[in-house]
Structures are given as C-alpha cells and as structure tokens.
Design a protein around this motif. Structure first.
Motif, mmCIF file in Angstrom:
data_model
loop_
_atom_site.group_PDB
_atom_site.id
_atom_site.type_symbol
_atom_site.label_atom_id
_atom_site.label_comp_id
_atom_site.label_asym_id
_atom_site.label_seq_id
_atom_site.Cartn_x
_atom_site.Cartn_y
_atom_site.Cartn_z
ATOM 1 N N GLY A 91 0.803 -1.215 0.000
ATOM 2 C CA GLY A 91 0.000 0.000 0.000
ATOM 3 C C GLY A 91 0.835 1.263 0.000
ATOM 4 O O GLY A 91 0.538 2.222 -0.724
ATOM 5 N N LEU A 92 1.913 1.282 0.797
ATOM 6 C CA LEU A 92 2.757 2.470 0.884
ATOM 7 C C LEU A 92 3.520 2.704 -0.422
ATOM 8 O O LEU A 92 3.640 3.846 -0.893
ATOM 9 N N VAL A 93 4.048 1.628 -1.010
ATOM 10 C CA VAL A 93 4.797 1.774 -2.259
ATOM 11 C C VAL A 93 3.865 2.230 -3.384
ATOM 12 O O VAL A 93 4.209 3.125 -4.173
ATOM 13 N N GLU A 94 2.687 1.635 -3.476
ATOM 14 C CA GLU A 94 1.752 2.027 -4.534
ATOM 15 C C GLU A 94 1.254 3.445 -4.339
ATOM 16 O O GLU A 94 0.941 4.138 -5.318
ATOM 17 N N ALA A 95 1.162 3.901 -3.074
ATOM 18 C CA ALA A 95 0.776 5.294 -2.828
ATOM 19 C C ALA A 95 1.820 6.258 -3.373
ATOM 20 O O ALA A 95 1.513 7.420 -3.665
ATOM 21 N N HIS A 96 3.066 5.789 -3.531
ATOM 22 C CA HIS A 96 4.134 6.594 -4.130
ATOM 23 C C HIS A 96 4.177 6.452 -5.652
ATOM 24 O O HIS A 96 5.078 6.993 -6.298
ATOM 25 N N GLY A 97 3.244 5.687 -6.206
ATOM 26 C CA GLY A 97 3.271 5.450 -7.653
ATOM 27 C C GLY A 97 4.225 4.355 -8.056
ATOM 28 O O GLY A 97 4.550 4.226 -9.247
ATOM 29 N N GLY A 98 4.681 3.548 -7.088
ATOM 30 C CA GLY A 98 5.633 2.482 -7.379
ATOM 31 C C GLY A 98 4.983 1.114 -7.362
ATOM 32 O O GLY A 98 3.759 0.973 -7.360
ATOM 33 N N ARG A 99 5.827 0.083 -7.303
ATOM 34 C CA ARG A 99 5.327 -1.292 -7.259
ATOM 35 C C ARG A 99 6.309 -2.140 -6.459
ATOM 36 O O ARG A 99 7.481 -1.782 -6.292
ATOM 37 N N ILE A 100 5.827 -3.273 -5.967
ATOM 38 C CA ILE A 100 6.648 -4.176 -5.165
ATOM 39 C C ILE A 100 6.326 -5.603 -5.575
ATOM 40 O O ILE A 100 5.172 -5.906 -5.911
ATOM 41 N N TRP A 101 7.321 -6.473 -5.570
ATOM 42 C CA TRP A 101 7.104 -7.834 -6.040
ATOM 43 C C TRP A 101 8.158 -8.756 -5.431
ATOM 44 O O TRP A 101 9.109 -8.325 -4.783
ATOM 45 N N VAL A 102 7.950 -10.063 -5.658
ATOM 46 C CA VAL A 102 8.899 -11.098 -5.231
ATOM 47 C C VAL A 102 9.735 -11.489 -6.433
ATOM 48 O O VAL A 102 9.192 -11.856 -7.482
ATOM 49 N N GLU A 103 11.055 -11.431 -6.279
ATOM 50 C CA GLU A 103 11.950 -11.870 -7.344
ATOM 51 C C GLU A 103 12.386 -13.311 -7.089
ATOM 52 O O GLU A 103 12.498 -13.747 -5.949
ATOM 53 N N ARG A 104 12.606 -14.042 -8.146
ATOM 54 C CA ARG A 104 13.074 -15.439 -8.112
ATOM 55 C C ARG A 104 12.215 -16.327 -7.213
ATOM 56 O O ARG A 104 12.738 -17.043 -6.355
ATOM 57 N N PRO A 105 10.896 -16.303 -7.332
ATOM 58 C CA PRO A 105 10.090 -17.205 -6.504
ATOM 59 C C PRO A 105 10.450 -18.651 -6.788
ATOM 60 O O PRO A 105 10.718 -19.036 -7.926
#
Length: 352
Positions: A314-328
């Motif tokens: 929520g905080l990252v998207e509020a900044h216009g960004g994105r978050i994800w898991v790498e190499r699942p």
C-alpha cells in the motif's frame, strides 16, 4: 386526433377510407403507447366519430349510405379497441418487468451487503486472532522484565539490569510498530494515505530502518550496497522507512540465525529499484502472488499478522511504485520495490 383530422380532411380527395382508417389507427396506437388505455380508447372513439362524419358518404352527417362503409367503421372500432387493450397489456408487462428488475437489484444489494458484513466479521476475527499473539508476546516480556526490576530485596547487576531495560525498549518498539501497521492499514484501505514527498537519499532511509530494528537484527549480518551515484528519490521518509522496516522484519522472521540479510539499490533511469534479500527458505511460486495480501501469514504456515507486506504494497503504490517477489521458488527470499524518480532533477539536487 384533432390535428390528424384537420390534415386528413384537407387531403380527403386524395385518400381512400381504408387509408384514413389506418392513419387513425396509428394515432390510437401512439396514444396508447404514450398515455395508456384510457386516452387511447378515447382517441379510438373520437377517430370512429371523425371517420363517420368526415370521410363516409354522405359527408358531415352520421348517416352511412354504404354497407361496406358500415363494416369498415365497425372493424375500425374493434381494431382500435384491441389496439388499446394490447398496448395496455404491453405497458403493464413492461412495468412488471421493471418492477422485477428493481426487486432483483434490491435483492442483489441486500445479498452484497450481507456478504460485505460477513467478510467484515471474518476480517475482524482474523485480525483479532493474528494480532492477539503479536500483542501478548511483547506485553508479557515487558511485564516480566518490569516486575523483575521492581522486586524488593533483589539486586540486579548492571549488565542484567541493562539487558532487561533493553528488552523492554525493544518490545515496546515492537508494539509501537504493530500499532503503526494497523493505523497505516486502516488509512490505506480508507484511501486517505497521501505521501508528503521530499527529495531524500535512500541510504538515510535504510540506515534509519536498520537502527529502528536494533536488537532484532543482532543475530544476522546486514550488508548494504547502495552506490553513491544513486540519485535522490522523491519519497515520504516515514512511509518508505516503514516499508524497509517491514521488509527487514520479514527477512529476519524467515531466515536462520547467523545468516546474511542484504539490501541493495540501483537506478534504471526512470525508477529507483531496491532489494531486500535473505538466505531463508524460498517463497513458492504460488505464494508469490499472495504474500502481499492482508493476513496471508496468519492463514499460512508462517508466523505473524500478515500485515507487514500488505502495508509495504500500500505504501509503495501510494508513491506510484510497485513491489514484487523476485526469483520465486529459489532459495532465499528477495523482495524488490521500484519508486519512480526524475533522474536529471534528482542528480542536480544531489550534486548541489
């Protein structure tokens, strides 16, 4: 009907009786369609009278000289009546259909409200179940340490007393973060979270997050690789600090003691990309799409409230960004986030 009669009378020499009757039926049909059976029946009777008076021989009398004209008039009256009745039935059926649609929509809304209430109750239960453990543990530790320090006749050494006070401080900070997470989650879901962005250095944010966690990181080696050339990032310092605190707590929770936790960052020109990685078990491919949902950890085999990663998202998207898991699926969990930046402007600010 009067307007139609005036027009038809002016064209009487060009029109036959059947054509005039059809035009009158059209007027009756429109009356029924617009105003219902009563006005259409009145129009039909008026049309019957006008047809007899103006268009059957002899004109301008109610005497009908031809048997054919009598039949035409009677058929016209019958058709006009049936037209009125059929249109009225169609209007009634249309009204019934609209009523059924309204009732169905009301029923759907009631079912949706009931489902929303049910989900709300489930979320409340999940929240209480998830938070109760995380609340009880630090509270119990604080109470035990405070009670021990307050015992009469017991003299604690300086090192032991310092250790107890440090534990109280650590657990109080943990409680504060939990309460802060709950507040952040409520603000995110209410849509009232508005970051106050400033041009800040990411290494300052990371350093503050590491310092905030303090003793939680004692059993791990934390390495930070943030190049000096990384531009300043427009961000809300407190919000992004909370993101790194939650990511680091998640890394500590799922990594064996003595392992390394790595923080790195880079710029690709349009975004600042940061990574937090541990040497713990992998995040499965199936879980990679779920770990940012509320209470995911509480529903899974992991421990904790399952709020931290949801708040990060929520905080990252509020900044216009994105978050994800790498190499699942691969060993070690690596979480990455991207925050937008304006490279030229931030570079000039950093150099200034």
């Amino acid at each position: 009907m009067a307007a139609a009669t005036g027009l038809l009378v002016s064209l009487r020499s060009y029109l036959g009786l059947a054509t005039v009757a059809l035009i009158y039926l059209l007027v009756v049909f429109v009356s029924a369609l617009l105003w219902g059976r009563g006005p259409s029946l009145t129009s039909g009777i008026a049309a019957f009278v006008a047809l007899n008076y103006f268009f059957t021989v002899p004109f301008h009398t109610f005497v009908v000289a031809s048997t054919q004209d009598v039949i035409t008039l009677l058929v016209f009256l019958f058709v006009a009546e049936m037209t009125s009745r059929l249109v009225a039935q169609l209007r009634r059926r249309e009204a019934d259909a609209r009523l059924r649609l309204v009732q169905a929509e009301l029923l759907r809304q009631r079912e949706a409200e009931a489902e929303a209430l049910r989900k709300t109750d489930e979320l409340k239960s999940e929240l209480l179940a998830a938070v109760s453990h995380d609340l009880r543990t630090p509270l119990s530790s604080i109470r035990v340490a405070a009670t021990a320090l307050d015992q009469n006749g017991v003299h604690w050494g300086d090192e032991t007393r310092h250790e107890m006070l440090r534990m109280i401080d650590t657990e109080a900070a943990r409680l504060s973060r939990l309460v802060g997470n709950l507040l952040d989650l409520s603000r995110i879901e209410a849509g009232v979270l508005h970051p106050q962005k400033e041009w800040r250095s990411l290494d300052e944010v990371v350093a503050r997050a590491i310092d905030d966690l303090g003793d939680r990181l004692r059993e791990h080696r934390v390495t930070v690789q943030i190049p000096e050339s990384l531009p300043l990032v427009p961000l809300d310092f407190t919000h992004i600090e909370d993101v790194f605190v939650n990511l680091l707590e998640n890394a500590v929770r799922h990594a064996p003691p003595g392992t390394e936790i790595r923080i790195s960052a880079r710029s690709n020109g349009s975004d600042m990309i940061a990574q937090v990685e541990n040497d713990g078990p992998p995040v499965s491919i199936e879980a990679a799409g779920e770990v940012f949902n509320r209470f995911y950890s509480a529903r899974s085999a992991y421990h904790g409230t399952g709020l931290g990663l949801a708040i990060c998202k929520g905080l990252v998207e509020a900044h216009g960004g994105r978050i994800w898991v790498e190499r699942p699926g691969e060993r070690g969990a690596r979480f990455a986030l991207a925050l937008p930046l304006s490279g030229a402007s931030s570079e000039s600010i950093r150099q200034a």
